[in-house]
Structure formats: C-alpha cells, structure tokens
Design a protein around this motif. Structure first.
Motif, PDB file in Angstrom:
ATOM      1  N   THR A 198       0.748  -1.351  -0.092  1.00  0.00           N
ATOM      2  CA  THR A 198       0.073   0.019   0.107  1.00  0.00           C
ATOM      3  C   THR A 198       0.741   1.266  -0.090  1.00  0.00           C
ATOM      4  O   THR A 198       1.831   1.239   0.816  1.00  0.00           O
ATOM      5  CB  THR A 198      -0.896   0.045   1.140  1.00  0.00           C
ATOM      6  N   ALA A 199       0.618   2.208  -0.986  1.00  0.00           N
ATOM      7  CA  ALA A 199       1.542   3.441  -1.089  1.00  0.00           C
ATOM      8  C   ALA A 199       0.938   4.182   0.336  1.00  0.00           C
ATOM      9  O   ALA A 199      -0.185   4.296   0.417  1.00  0.00           O
ATOM     10  CB  ALA A 199       1.132   4.244  -2.294  1.00  0.00           C
ATOM     11  N   GLY A 200       1.820   4.814   1.012  1.00  0.00           N
ATOM     12  CA  GLY A 200       1.529   5.423   2.175  1.00  0.00           C
ATOM     13  C   GLY A 200       2.449   6.696   2.382  1.00  0.00           C
ATOM     14  O   GLY A 200       3.114   7.321   1.530  1.00  0.00           O
ATOM     15  N   GLU A 201       2.337   7.377   3.567  1.00  0.00           N
ATOM     16  CA  GLU A 201       2.996   8.553   4.040  1.00  0.00           C
ATOM     17  C   GLU A 201       4.560   8.324   3.629  1.00  0.00           C
ATOM     18  O   GLU A 201       5.143   7.204   3.814  1.00  0.00           O
ATOM     19  CB  GLU A 201       2.893   8.700   5.576  1.00  0.00           C
ATOM     20  N   ARG A 202       5.237   9.428   3.243  1.00  0.00           N
ATOM     21  CA  ARG A 202       6.397   9.355   2.737  1.00  0.00           C
ATOM     22  C   ARG A 202       7.202  10.748   3.422  1.00  0.00           C
ATOM     23  O   ARG A 202       6.431  11.755   3.368  1.00  0.00           O
ATOM     24  CB  ARG A 202       6.675   9.450   1.313  1.00  0.00           C
ATOM     25  N   PRO A 203       8.263  10.766   4.139  1.00  0.00           N
ATOM     26  CA  PRO A 203       8.875  12.162   4.332  1.00  0.00           C
ATOM     27  C   PRO A 203       8.622  13.244   3.236  1.00  0.00           C
ATOM     28  O   PRO A 203       8.978  12.723   2.266  1.00  0.00           O
ATOM     29  CB  PRO A 203      10.008  11.811   5.060  1.00  0.00           C
ATOM     30  N   ALA A 204       8.969  14.392   3.551  1.00  0.00           N
ATOM     31  CA  ALA A 204       8.932  15.601   2.577  1.00  0.00           C
ATOM     32  C   ALA A 204      10.157  15.723   2.058  1.00  0.00           C
ATOM     33  O   ALA A 204      11.071  16.908   2.094  1.00  0.00           O
ATOM     34  CB  ALA A 204       8.547  16.806   2.992  1.00  0.00           C
ATOM     35  N   PHE A 205      11.076  14.700   1.401  1.00  0.00           N
ATOM     36  CA  PHE A 205      12.247  14.857   0.824  1.00  0.00           C
ATOM     37  C   PHE A 205      12.123  15.803  -0.298  1.00  0.00           C
ATOM     38  O   PHE A 205      11.192  16.203  -0.981  1.00  0.00           O
ATOM     39  CB  PHE A 205      12.529  13.426  -0.007  1.00  0.00           C
ATOM     40  N   GLY A 206      13.299  16.293  -0.768  1.00  0.00           N
ATOM     41  CA  GLY A 206      13.310  17.334  -1.886  1.00  0.00           C
ATOM     42  C   GLY A 206      13.392  16.522  -3.231  1.00  0.00           C
ATOM     43  O   GLY A 206      13.820  17.348  -4.359  1.00  0.00           O
ATOM     44  N   PHE A 207      12.825  15.425  -3.415  1.00  0.00           N
ATOM     45  CA  PHE A 207      12.899  14.752  -4.534  1.00  0.00           C
ATOM     46  C   PHE A 207      11.626  13.585  -4.496  1.00  0.00           C
ATOM     47  O   PHE A 207      11.071  13.419  -3.630  1.00  0.00           O
ATOM     48  CB  PHE A 207      14.153  13.999  -5.058  1.00  0.00           C
ATOM     49  N   PRO A 208      11.156  13.439  -5.757  1.00  0.00           N
ATOM     50  CA  PRO A 208       9.704  12.638  -5.882  1.00  0.00           C
ATOM     51  C   PRO A 208       9.922  11.148  -5.711  1.00  0.00           C
ATOM     52  O   PRO A 208      10.993  10.609  -5.901  1.00  0.00           O
ATOM     53  CB  PRO A 208       9.313  12.812  -7.387  1.00  0.00           C
ATOM     54  N   GLY A 209       9.054  10.466  -5.152  1.00  0.00           N
ATOM     55  CA  GLY A 209       9.034   9.208  -4.948  1.00  0.00           C
ATOM     56  C   GLY A 209       8.038   8.541  -4.125  1.00  0.00           C
ATOM     57  O   GLY A 209       7.002   9.178  -4.272  1.00  0.00           O
ATOM     58  N   ALA A 210       7.978   7.457  -3.806  1.00  0.00           N
ATOM     59  CA  ALA A 210       6.893   6.674  -3.172  1.00  0.00           C
ATOM     60  C   ALA A 210       7.286   5.713  -1.950  1.00  0.00           C
ATOM     61  O   ALA A 210       8.556   5.068  -2.351  1.00  0.00           O
ATOM     62  CB  ALA A 210       5.970   6.039  -4.225  1.00  0.00           C
ATOM     63  N   TRP A 211       6.640   5.628  -0.996  1.00  0.00           N
ATOM     64  CA  TRP A 211       6.986   4.502  -0.028  1.00  0.00           C
ATOM     65  C   TRP A 211       5.798   3.517   0.110  1.00  0.00           C
ATOM     66  O   TRP A 211       4.443   4.022  -0.156  1.00  0.00           O
ATOM     67  CB  TRP A 211       7.146   5.145   1.476  1.00  0.00           C
ATOM     68  N   LEU A 212       5.997   2.468  -0.116  1.00  0.00           N
ATOM     69  CA  LEU A 212       4.953   1.180  -0.196  1.00  0.00           C
ATOM     70  C   LEU A 212       5.226   0.348   1.067  1.00  0.00           C
ATOM     71  O   LEU A 212       6.135  -0.156   1.420  1.00  0.00           O
ATOM     72  CB  LEU A 212       5.321   0.579  -1.462  1.00  0.00           C
ATOM     73  N   TYR A 213       4.133  -0.102   1.683  1.00  0.00           N
ATOM     74  CA  TYR A 213       3.894  -0.549   3.136  1.00  0.00           C
ATOM     75  C   TYR A 213       3.477  -2.005   2.975  1.00  0.00           C
ATOM     76  O   TYR A 213       2.449  -2.437   2.147  1.00  0.00           O
ATOM     77  CB  TYR A 213       3.117   0.157   4.024  1.00  0.00           C
ATOM     78  N   CYS A 214       4.112  -2.704   3.784  1.00  0.00           N
ATOM     79  CA  CYS A 214       3.559  -4.288   4.121  1.00  0.00           C
ATOM     80  C   CYS A 214       3.112  -4.040   5.416  1.00  0.00           C
ATOM     81  O   CYS A 214       4.185  -3.868   6.293  1.00  0.00           O
ATOM     82  CB  CYS A 214       4.782  -5.056   3.848  1.00  0.00           C
ATOM     83  N   ASP A 215       1.801  -4.056   5.632  1.00  0.00           N
ATOM     84  CA  ASP A 215       1.307  -3.743   6.965  1.00  0.00           C
ATOM     85  C   ASP A 215       1.741  -2.547   7.331  1.00  0.00           C
ATOM     86  O   ASP A 215       1.402  -1.602   6.655  1.00  0.00           O
ATOM     87  CB  ASP A 215       1.732  -4.674   8.125  1.00  0.00           C
ATOM     88  N   ASP A 216       2.310  -2.325   8.422  1.00  0.00           N
ATOM     89  CA  ASP A 216       2.850  -0.755   8.919  1.00  0.00           C
ATOM     90  C   ASP A 216       4.166  -0.559   8.647  1.00  0.00           C
ATOM     91  O   ASP A 216       4.971   0.510   9.117  1.00  0.00           O
ATOM     92  CB  ASP A 216       2.526  -0.840  10.410  1.00  0.00           C
ATOM     93  N   ILE A 217       4.994  -1.353   7.631  1.00  0.00           N
ATOM     94  CA  ILE A 217       6.403  -0.925   7.797  1.00  0.00           C
ATOM     95  C   ILE A 217       6.466  -0.663   6.272  1.00  0.00           C
ATOM     96  O   ILE A 217       6.012  -1.394   5.056  1.00  0.00           O
ATOM     97  CB  ILE A 217       7.250  -2.294   7.827  1.00  0.00           C
ATOM     98  N   ALA A 218       7.284   0.377   5.987  1.00  0.00           N
ATOM     99  CA  ALA A 218       7.476   0.983   4.477  1.00  0.00           C
ATOM    100  C   ALA A 218       8.590   0.300   4.027  1.00  0.00           C
ATOM    101  O   ALA A 218       9.908   0.514   4.131  1.00  0.00           O
ATOM    102  CB  ALA A 218       7.960   2.509   4.716  1.00  0.00           C
ATOM    103  N   THR A 219       8.204  -0.872   3.428  1.00  0.00           N
ATOM    104  CA  THR A 219       9.168  -1.842   3.086  1.00  0.00           C
ATOM    105  C   THR A 219      10.093  -1.528   1.536  1.00  0.00           C
ATOM    106  O   THR A 219      11.061  -1.891   1.427  1.00  0.00           O
ATOM    107  CB  THR A 219       8.448  -3.440   2.757  1.00  0.00           C
ATOM    108  N   VAL A 220       9.333  -0.932   0.693  1.00  0.00           N
ATOM    109  CA  VAL A 220      10.085  -0.630  -0.448  1.00  0.00           C
ATOM    110  C   VAL A 220       9.828   0.568  -0.794  1.00  0.00           C
ATOM    111  O   VAL A 220       8.916   1.534  -0.780  1.00  0.00           O
ATOM    112  CB  VAL A 220       9.270  -1.215  -1.782  1.00  0.00           C
ATOM    113  N   HIS A 221      10.822   1.277  -0.872  1.00  0.00           N
ATOM    114  CA  HIS A 221      11.011   3.037  -1.103  1.00  0.00           C
ATOM    115  C   HIS A 221      11.381   3.092  -2.567  1.00  0.00           C
ATOM    116  O   HIS A 221      12.405   2.519  -3.030  1.00  0.00           O
ATOM    117  CB  HIS A 221      12.108   3.636  -0.152  1.00  0.00           C
ATOM    118  N   LEU A 222      10.589   3.916  -3.282  1.00  0.00           N
ATOM    119  CA  LEU A 222      11.153   4.231  -4.536  1.00  0.00           C
ATOM    120  C   LEU A 222      11.415   5.413  -4.608  1.00  0.00           C
ATOM    121  O   LEU A 222      10.925   6.712  -4.238  1.00  0.00           O
ATOM    122  CB  LEU A 222       9.541   4.130  -5.557  1.00  0.00           C
TER     123      LEU A 222
END
Length: 137
Positions: free
Chosen positions: A30-54
């Motif tokens: 599930t795509a979810g919250e991601r810190p406001a980095f200065g570059f685009p991306g996405a964090w994908l969560y497995c349960d409550d853990i951001a497992t894949v960072h794009l």
C-alpha cells in the motif's frame, strides 16, 4: 550491535507510476506516507512497515558489472491465489524450490526488471499440485 531485520529496499526508477502500481497491484503493498524529501518518490507499505522505497529519477541507470542487487524477497501466504493473480495479469514468473528446505519461490520481475522472489511454506505446494514446476515437491 545486533541486526534485527531487513528494514526496506530502496529502488531508483524513471517509471514511478508503473512501479508504484506494480507493487500495489501484484504484491499487495500500500502506498503511504513518505517524508517530504526534496525529490519525488513513493513508500510502499507491508502492514505498517515502509518496505519498498521508490525514488523517481529522470533516467534510470542501467545495471552494469557485477555490483548490483540480484534480488530481494518477501515471505508470503496464499500461493494459489498469488499464482492466479499473476496468470490473470499475464505476468511472467518462474517457480523454484529450495533444495532440502522445500520453500517455494515464485520469481518475478517488476516493470524496471528488478528480480523479486516471493517465498511460500512447503505445505502450500498441495494447493497448486497442478503447477508443473512443483511436481518434484
């Protein structure tokens, strides 16, 4: 110091939308919250853990040489349902069985070509006894 677990994998991609959709639609992340980095991306969560960072880049670098990630893996349940999903979507996959352990590995590739295997308990082999690659299990 003692390691606890692998926290996440970080993948650079020039194909953020397709990669995000793949990890959501195929792997159920599930795509979810991601810190406001200065570059685009996405964090994908497995349960409550951001497992894949794009991380979105202008042009994805082509892997070269021997210094590259060969694969990463997820442990999962529901082998029959997962194979049904892959077939329905027309995804290419290869099944392997870990010698001596019987762990069933479903090998797939994301839209950028990254190798991922999804590991299932050997007891799930009975749920897909019609799968030719599992005949030896």
């Amino acid at each position: 110091m003692a390691l606890i677990r692998l926290d996440h994998v970080n993948i650079r991609t020039g194909n953020l939308a397709a990669m995000t959709a793949f990890y959501e639609d195929v792997l159920g992340l599930t795509a979810g919250e991601r810190p406001a980095f200065g570059f685009p991306g996405a964090w994908l969560y497995c349960d409550d853990i951001a497992t894949v960072h794009l991380i979105e880049v202008t042009e994805a670098a082509a892997p070269s040489g021997s210094l590259q990630l060969e694969h990463f893996a997820f442990a999962a349940k529901g082998l029959a349902d997962f194979l049904t999903l892959l077939r329905r979507r027309g995804e290419t996959y290869r099944i392997g069985v870990v010698p001596g352990l019987g762990i069933i590995q479903v090998n797939i590739h994301d839209p950028d070509g990254n190798h991922i295997h999804i590991d299932f308990d050997p007891v799930e082999a009975a749920s897909v006894s019609d799968e030719p690659a599992l005949a030896a299990v």
